[in-house]
Design a protein around this motif. Structure first.
Motif, PDB file in Angstrom:
ATOM      1  N   ASP A  23      51.816 109.029  43.430  1.00  0.00           N
ATOM      2  CA  ASP A  23      51.776 110.267  42.537  1.00  0.00           C
ATOM      3  C   ASP A  23      52.787 111.086  42.908  1.00  0.00           C
ATOM      4  OD1 ASP A  23      49.107 109.645  41.062  1.00  0.00           O
ATOM      5  OD2 ASP A  23      48.962 109.332  43.122  1.00  0.00           O
ATOM      6  N   ARG A 102      50.328  99.457  47.888  1.00  0.00           N
ATOM      7  CA  ARG A 102      49.447 100.230  47.093  1.00  0.00           C
ATOM      8  C   ARG A 102      50.016 100.128  45.803  1.00  0.00           C
ATOM      9  NH1 ARG A 102      46.788 105.148  49.787  1.00  0.00           N
ATOM     10  NH2 ARG A 102      46.746 104.324  51.880  1.00  0.00           N
ATOM     11  N   GLY A 106      47.487  97.899  44.209  1.00  0.00           N
ATOM     12  CA  GLY A 106      46.372  99.077  43.969  1.00  0.00           C
ATOM     13  C   GLY A 106      46.541  99.470  42.614  1.00  0.00           C
ATOM     14  N   ASP A 107      46.056 100.719  42.554  1.00  0.00           N
ATOM     15  CA  ASP A 107      46.413 101.249  41.401  1.00  0.00           C
ATOM     16  C   ASP A 107      47.738 102.116  41.509  1.00  0.00           C
ATOM     17  OD1 ASP A 107      43.543 101.572  40.135  1.00  0.00           O
ATOM     18  OD2 ASP A 107      43.080 102.489  41.913  1.00  0.00           O
ATOM     19  N   LEU A 192      42.183  96.021  53.511  1.00  0.00           N
ATOM     20  CA  LEU A 192      41.514  96.835  54.217  1.00  0.00           C
ATOM     21  C   LEU A 192      42.016  97.601  55.417  1.00  0.00           C
ATOM     22  CD1 LEU A 192      38.041  94.748  54.703  1.00  0.00           C
ATOM     23  CD2 LEU A 192      38.489  96.554  53.154  1.00  0.00           C
ATOM     24  N   TYR A 195      44.600 100.433  53.804  1.00  0.00           N
ATOM     25  CA  TYR A 195      43.645 101.583  53.104  1.00  0.00           C
ATOM     26  C   TYR A 195      42.957 102.266  54.211  1.00  0.00           C
ATOM     27  CZ  TYR A 195      45.262 100.433  48.292  1.00  0.00           C
ATOM     28  OH  TYR A 195      46.027 100.403  47.126  1.00  0.00           O
ATOM     29  N   HIS A 197      40.410 101.137  56.085  1.00  0.00           N
ATOM     30  CA  HIS A 197      38.979 100.733  56.294  1.00  0.00           C
ATOM     31  C   HIS A 197      38.579 100.117  57.649  1.00  0.00           C
ATOM     32  CE1 HIS A 197      37.829 102.361  52.425  1.00  0.00           C
ATOM     33  NE2 HIS A 197      38.809 101.468  51.831  1.00  0.00           N
TER      34      HIS A 197
ATOM     35  N   ARG B 102      37.492 100.826  42.708  1.00  0.00           N
ATOM     36  CA  ARG B 102      38.760 101.318  43.071  1.00  0.00           C
ATOM     37  C   ARG B 102      38.698 102.752  43.698  1.00  0.00           C
ATOM     38  NH1 ARG B 102      42.853  99.982  38.187  1.00  0.00           N
ATOM     39  NH2 ARG B 102      41.861  98.205  37.685  1.00  0.00           N
ATOM     40  N   ILE B 104      36.519 103.480  45.851  1.00  0.00           N
ATOM     41  CA  ILE B 104      36.120 103.543  47.194  1.00  0.00           C
ATOM     42  C   ILE B 104      37.172 102.742  47.901  1.00  0.00           C
ATOM     43  CG2 ILE B 104      34.492 102.195  48.739  1.00  0.00           C
ATOM     44  CD1 ILE B 104      32.309 102.354  46.248  1.00  0.00           C
ATOM     45  N   TYR B 105      37.726 101.868  47.518  1.00  0.00           N
ATOM     46  CA  TYR B 105      38.637 100.851  48.435  1.00  0.00           C
ATOM     47  C   TYR B 105      39.945 100.833  47.886  1.00  0.00           C
ATOM     48  CZ  TYR B 105      34.363  98.549  49.846  1.00  0.00           C
ATOM     49  OH  TYR B 105      33.049  98.146  50.399  1.00  0.00           O
ATOM     50  N   GLY B 106      40.384 101.662  46.958  1.00  0.00           N
ATOM     51  CA  GLY B 106      41.593 101.872  46.710  1.00  0.00           C
ATOM     52  C   GLY B 106      42.208 103.334  47.028  1.00  0.00           C
ATOM     53  N   ASP B 107      43.166 103.530  45.958  1.00  0.00           N
ATOM     54  CA  ASP B 107      43.777 104.941  46.144  1.00  0.00           C
ATOM     55  C   ASP B 107      42.798 105.839  45.094  1.00  0.00           C
ATOM     56  OD1 ASP B 107      46.180 104.757  47.341  1.00  0.00           O
ATOM     57  OD2 ASP B 107      46.684 103.414  45.629  1.00  0.00           O
ATOM     58  N   VAL B 109      42.707 108.905  44.558  1.00  0.00           N
ATOM     59  CA  VAL B 109      43.485 110.183  43.566  1.00  0.00           C
ATOM     60  C   VAL B 109      44.511 110.542  44.321  1.00  0.00           C
ATOM     61  CG1 VAL B 109      42.203 112.270  44.113  1.00  0.00           C
ATOM     62  CG2 VAL B 109      42.814 111.846  41.955  1.00  0.00           C
TER      63      VAL B 109
END
Lengths: 237, 237
Positions: A23, A102, A106-107, A192, A195, A197, B102, B104-107, B109
């Motif tokens: 972002d 990411r 990822g997103d 994991l 991110y 976890h 997403r 929970i486990y991803g980016d 925001v």
DNA sequence: TTCTAACTCAGAACGGCGTTCAGACTTTGT
DNA sequence: ACAAAGTCTGAACGCCGTTCTGAGTTAGAA
């Protein structure tokens, strides 16, 4: 020179990406840092998503350069060593480039969607082919324990499936499925960890990941004696 | 009623999340849909991140409700069935709630960061404890094949490690490591599927995931004969 | 009952974003 | 010398999170 300005835009975008995540890649901020107006970027990229797409391609390519070179540092007949080298290289790259990870897996960014109709990116092909090659090399031994896999060529995404079938015409579909499962197994712990976890300690995930790779080799019926301890980055002798 | 307005905000936020992803959760849009000003939301949530945090808690809780209930539908002595039930429930929930996955486990925001100092969320504890319980149940048999794991309690994140040690005081640390690796193995393929890296076909990832679960059971030294084919959602007899 | 404190909301405002557009300026090819 | 193409600015539109001021309402204490 147009190419140079484009390269500078990409370089600054990469810097912002690694510092602040996907972002933080903003056309206005890039222009600000280059002493340009934000809208000037549109002379080089049609839209922000186009810039993100080229970033994904570049980063994905750098990942595969590193992974393939780590794999090729191991003799081709040392299948276990090549698999471990591949897996360790993926993890080390991901920890060194978490924002890149990411972006790829990822997103990427708000509302971004890759061009669905287009051909699969070159780097994705290389990843798929590299893993399939490893799975194919391991298949003669893995067949004994992985015989329960039932799979068909038609199950796969058309673009990648064609590429794989072209390179490995005689490979049983089950071996391709094995490659995907190897991918998933490496990806899971890395995701994991990237991110956050898996806790905050640093030494632990390395042991965990190495144990996972050893268990993967065991699943494939491969010897594991000569694989080094994870203390050393390059994990094969 | 204050609680009711809060619930309505969360409901609309969840709707926007599932329709447009994490970035579609905007305070102004929520207020617009409720006939309120955007700034009015600040009477109920200190900031947007606070709203996101409660969404994560709610969604994580719904995931664990579903997973635990699927696990508990299998008799406690059927360890393999409970593991498969857990794994299949995680995948089915994730495919039904991709945006929740997403979140929970991803980016989550832009620039969001969970309160690092605070206690681990309740749902994360339940996930960790549930997997550890499965690993502990499988450990007597898995010990034979997984003996190469070396692990120490001190390696883990303090908050979760304390909780796990409190519930399983006599469990060897290697079993906890096994639980984390089981988590990673399930997470890997699911993440690749949710983020669209496994191609576009629908039937294929289910077979792939089921094969992975069977291989996981084999790694643990468990029998797999009575585990159903993935055609049926509940994967244990 | 009256006064006061707390709560709830609207609306303007600030700075940020992607994107578009009209216009000015430079470069290039003919 | 002229036209076309490319490069850039600056304003504008609508979106966002957040803050602030100020109304209106509610509830509790004197």
């Amino acid at each position: 020179m147009r190419a140079q300005t484009t390269a500078e835009i990409k370089a600054i975008a990469l810097k912002h990406l690694s510092e602040g995540g996907p972002d933080a890649v903003s056309l206005r901020a890039i222009g600000r840092e280059m002493g340009m107006s934000g809208s000037a970027i549109y002379s080089y990229f049609d839209t922000r998503d186009a810039l993100i797409t080229t970033l994904i391609n570049d980063i994905y390519t750098s990942l595969l350069d590193q992974v393939e070179s780590a794999r090729d540092a191991v003799p081709p007949d040392d299948i276990a060593g090549r698999i471990v080298a591949w897996g360790q290289a993926v993890r080390l790259w991901s920890l060194s480039n978490p924002q890149g990870f990411r972006l790829i897996y990822g997103d990427p960014v708000a509302g971004y969607h890759a061009p669905t109709g287009g051909p699969a990116p070159e780097a994705a092909k290389r990843a798929c082919l590299g893993l399939t090659e490893l799975a194919a090399a391991a298949w003669p031994r893995a067949k004994a324990t992985q015989a329960f896999i039932e799979h068909q060529w038609s199950d796969f995404s058309p673009g990648l499936a064609d590429t794989v079938r072209e390179h490995f015409p005689d490979l049983p579909p089950a071996a391709v499925a094995l490659a995907l499962r190897m991918w998933g197994r490496m990806h899971g712990l890395i995701a994991l960890e990237v991110y956050g976890h898996l806790g905050t300690q640093t030494g632990d995930p390395a042991k965990l990941y190495h144990a996972e790779l050893l268990d993967l080799l065991r699943s494939l019926g491969l010897q594991v004696e000569h694989v080094r301890h994870p203390g050393t980055p390059r994990a094969s002798a």
